[in-house]
Design a protein around this motif. Structure first.
Motif, PDB file in Angstrom:
ATOM      1  N   VAL A 199     -40.001   8.261  -3.757  1.00  0.00           N
ATOM      2  CA  VAL A 199     -40.346   7.263  -4.459  1.00  0.00           C
ATOM      3  C   VAL A 199     -39.616   7.549  -5.623  1.00  0.00           C
ATOM      4  CG1 VAL A 199     -41.871   6.653  -3.238  1.00  0.00           C
ATOM      5  CG2 VAL A 199     -42.130   7.558  -4.823  1.00  0.00           C
ATOM      6  N   PRO A 200     -39.457   5.969  -6.349  1.00  0.00           N
ATOM      7  CA  PRO A 200     -38.265   6.490  -8.033  1.00  0.00           C
ATOM      8  C   PRO A 200     -40.066   7.102  -8.934  1.00  0.00           C
ATOM      9  CG  PRO A 200     -38.606   4.435  -7.039  1.00  0.00           C
ATOM     10  CD  PRO A 200     -38.980   5.304  -6.235  1.00  0.00           C
ATOM     11  N   GLY A 201     -39.965   7.471 -10.241  1.00  0.00           N
ATOM     12  CA  GLY A 201     -40.334   8.078 -10.677  1.00  0.00           C
ATOM     13  C   GLY A 201     -39.822   9.130 -11.840  1.00  0.00           C
ATOM     14  N   ALA A 202     -40.971   9.190 -12.776  1.00  0.00           N
ATOM     15  CA  ALA A 202     -40.814   9.995 -13.831  1.00  0.00           C
ATOM     16  C   ALA A 202     -41.573  10.845 -14.069  1.00  0.00           C
ATOM     17  CB  ALA A 202     -40.022   9.023 -15.202  1.00  0.00           C
ATOM     18  N   MET A 203     -41.497  12.119 -14.708  1.00  0.00           N
ATOM     19  CA  MET A 203     -42.133  12.817 -15.318  1.00  0.00           C
ATOM     20  C   MET A 203     -41.633  13.451 -17.038  1.00  0.00           C
ATOM     21  SD  MET A 203     -42.801  17.054 -15.626  1.00  0.00           S
ATOM     22  CE  MET A 203     -44.218  17.261 -13.974  1.00  0.00           C
ATOM     23  N   GLY A 204     -43.040  12.590 -18.029  1.00  0.00           N
ATOM     24  CA  GLY A 204     -42.524  13.082 -19.528  1.00  0.00           C
ATOM     25  C   GLY A 204     -42.874  14.175 -19.794  1.00  0.00           C
ATOM     26  N   MET A 205     -42.584  15.033 -21.029  1.00  0.00           N
ATOM     27  CA  MET A 205     -43.075  16.247 -21.300  1.00  0.00           C
ATOM     28  C   MET A 205     -44.686  15.700 -23.010  1.00  0.00           C
ATOM     29  SD  MET A 205     -41.723  17.675 -19.352  1.00  0.00           S
ATOM     30  CE  MET A 205     -42.202  19.786 -19.892  1.00  0.00           C
ATOM     31  N   LEU A 206     -46.157  15.784 -22.501  1.00  0.00           N
ATOM     32  CA  LEU A 206     -46.586  15.472 -23.231  1.00  0.00           C
ATOM     33  C   LEU A 206     -46.579  16.836 -24.230  1.00  0.00           C
ATOM     34  CD1 LEU A 206     -48.806  13.153 -24.746  1.00  0.00           C
ATOM     35  CD2 LEU A 206     -50.421  13.988 -23.322  1.00  0.00           C
ATOM     36  N   GLU A 207     -46.266  16.248 -25.352  1.00  0.00           N
ATOM     37  CA  GLU A 207     -46.425  17.620 -26.412  1.00  0.00           C
ATOM     38  C   GLU A 207     -47.222  17.262 -27.256  1.00  0.00           C
ATOM     39  OE1 GLU A 207     -43.687  18.743 -27.596  1.00  0.00           O
ATOM     40  OE2 GLU A 207     -42.126  17.577 -26.285  1.00  0.00           O
ATOM     41  N   ALA A 208     -47.492  18.900 -27.513  1.00  0.00           N
ATOM     42  CA  ALA A 208     -49.154  19.785 -27.243  1.00  0.00           C
ATOM     43  C   ALA A 208     -48.976  20.683 -28.247  1.00  0.00           C
ATOM     44  CB  ALA A 208     -50.169  19.120 -25.804  1.00  0.00           C
ATOM     45  N   ALA A 209     -48.020  20.702 -29.877  1.00  0.00           N
ATOM     46  CA  ALA A 209     -47.796  22.157 -30.066  1.00  0.00           C
ATOM     47  C   ALA A 209     -49.376  22.103 -31.718  1.00  0.00           C
ATOM     48  CB  ALA A 209     -46.598  22.441 -30.869  1.00  0.00           C
ATOM     49  N   LYS A 210     -50.151  23.633 -31.917  1.00  0.00           N
ATOM     50  CA  LYS A 210     -51.242  23.236 -33.480  1.00  0.00           C
ATOM     51  C   LYS A 210     -50.194  23.088 -33.903  1.00  0.00           C
ATOM     52  CE  LYS A 210     -55.533  25.008 -30.390  1.00  0.00           C
ATOM     53  NZ  LYS A 210     -55.861  25.624 -30.315  1.00  0.00           N
ATOM     54  N   THR A 211     -50.282  22.298 -34.614  1.00  0.00           N
ATOM     55  CA  THR A 211     -49.593  22.483 -36.193  1.00  0.00           C
ATOM     56  C   THR A 211     -50.244  23.745 -36.486  1.00  0.00           C
ATOM     57  OG1 THR A 211     -49.772  20.247 -36.449  1.00  0.00           O
ATOM     58  CG2 THR A 211     -49.114  21.716 -38.094  1.00  0.00           C
ATOM     59  N   GLY A 212     -49.311  24.295 -37.495  1.00  0.00           N
ATOM     60  CA  GLY A 212     -49.402  25.730 -38.133  1.00  0.00           C
ATOM     61  C   GLY A 212     -49.764  27.064 -37.900  1.00  0.00           C
ATOM     62  N   GLU A 213     -50.136  27.026 -36.239  1.00  0.00           N
ATOM     63  CA  GLU A 213     -50.703  27.954 -35.576  1.00  0.00           C
ATOM     64  C   GLU A 213     -48.859  28.491 -34.973  1.00  0.00           C
ATOM     65  OE1 GLU A 213     -54.169  27.425 -33.365  1.00  0.00           O
ATOM     66  OE2 GLU A 213     -55.099  26.746 -34.951  1.00  0.00           O
TER      67      GLU A 213
END
Length: 370
Positions: free
Chosen positions: A321-335
């Motif tokens: 089936v048609p679809g998509a996956m997105g990359m949800l960004e979640a880097a911890k700032t300053g670490e």
């Protein structure tokens, strides 16, 4: 996160997921694909069906994050964000269940086992997870730690490579290390073969069509003064095109057998095809992109410049089936940031409600704006 389970052993996880979906009034099917769970949310009016997929399995890694909720299961860790994927899918189910009377169609929550085993999604497809009712489209998010929380990285077309496995046994003639001329040294042959495989990439394949061959294991010999009879090595092959995927194993086998023959050895070559390329369908990609823009503005969307060479068995759903996956960004700032599959992998939990937002709005837009 504290109670991770590896692929096809997600007993506690799937029971908890099923319990939460039933509390929300969804029709729940368990035991699909061994430990998978499928929940169906029926809208207030007839219409299409969109699926939201979350993988549930952990990895056989000993956690070193020092988090207060670190893994209690020795040698097992959520080192790829699958615990976040489950949390966001359940959060989305909660939001959409409160809007069910306004939905024109259905939302199917596919809670998948064994993504890391390269077989979970395929098993769910074969056992009918995309049927009854038939799924018209599918979306998913994957945690990524390249950008700060609050951004969606996405692109149409290939976003992840295929992954195949190869295994080679070099068969020589062992003997004493003081008289190598009386042996056929399989270690020597294996070393030449491994080097030749890397040269194959740079000298016989188009550099504009990426191929990654990684030898990840090698075994041979048990004593410092004995040349063994056999050496075994193996690893993975990753490509972004089916043409290269078909061609590479033929070339690899020719090279390994030729090198072995040149030094008087023989070899056994095994090649196993795993997950194919993961490619986002343009229309569903744009749907998720527009949902993120409406929520967070244009600065909240990052155009993924290049595919990852890692693999994702989400591709088995995208084949149907048609679809998509997105990359949800979640880097911890300053670490310090550690990549997925690392014992210190961690992410900024501020991303979790943001993931719920983009999944929920994408689903509503697909069903109600048709």
């Amino acid at each position: 996160h504290a109670n991770p389970e590896i692929g096809l052993q997600e007993i506690r996880t799937s029971a908890k997921v099923a319990e939460e979906l039933r509390k929300l009034g969804l029709d729940v099917q368990t035991g699909i694909g061994t430990t998978g769970v499928v929940g169906l949310l029926r809208g207030g009016a007839p219409g299409r069906t969109i699926a939201i997929r979350a993988d549930m399995d952990a990895l056989p890694i000993t956690e070193e994050t020092g988090l207060p909720f670190a893994s209690k299961n020795k040698g097992v860790m959520h080192a790829c964000g699958h615990d976040a994927h489950v949390a966001m899918a359940l959060g989305t189910a909660r939001v959409l269940s409160e809007l069910r009377e306004k939905l024109k169609g259905n939302v199917k929550f596919i809670m998948q086992p064994a993504e890391e085993n390269y077989g979970g999604a395929r098993n769910l497809v074969e056992e009918g997870a995309l049927e009854n009712p038939a799924v018209d489209a599918i979306i998913a998010l994957h945690i990524d730690v390249h950008e700060p929380a609050g951004k969606l990285s996405i692109k149409a077309g290939p976003i992840g490579a295929s992954v195949d496995v190869f295994m080679v046994s070099v068969n020589g003639k062992g003997g004493h290390s003081s008289e190598p001329q009386k042996t056929v040294d399989p270690i020597h042959v294996a070393a030449h073969a491994i080097t030749a495989l890397q040269t194959m990439i740079t000298r016989t394949l188009d550099a504009r069509d990426p191929v990654v061959i990684s030898v990840c294991s090698i075994q041979g010999g048990t004593a410092f003064n004995v040349i063994p009879d056999n050496v075994h090595f193996g690893g993975t092959v990753r490509t972004l095109s089916e043409e290269q995927r078909r061609e590479v194993p033929k070339r690899m086998e020719d090279i390994v057998r030729s090198v072995a023959s040149a030094w008087g050895a023989t070899c056994d070559f095994t090649y196993i095809h795993g997950a194919p390329v993961t490619a986002n369908e343009p229309g569903m990609t744009e749907l998720m992109r527009q949902a993120a823009v409406e929520l967070w503005g244009h600065d909240g969307v990052v155009e993924m410049q290049k595919p990852h060479m890692g693999s994702e068995d989400y591709c088995y759903f995208l084949e149907k089936v048609p679809g998509a996956m997105g990359m949800l960004e979640a880097a911890k700032t300053g670490e310090s940031q550690y990549p997925g599959h690392h014992p210190k992998f961690d992410f900024d939990e501020k991303c979790l409600p943001l993931g719920v937002q983009v999944l929920a709005l994408s689903a509503v837009k697909f069903l109600n704006d048709a």
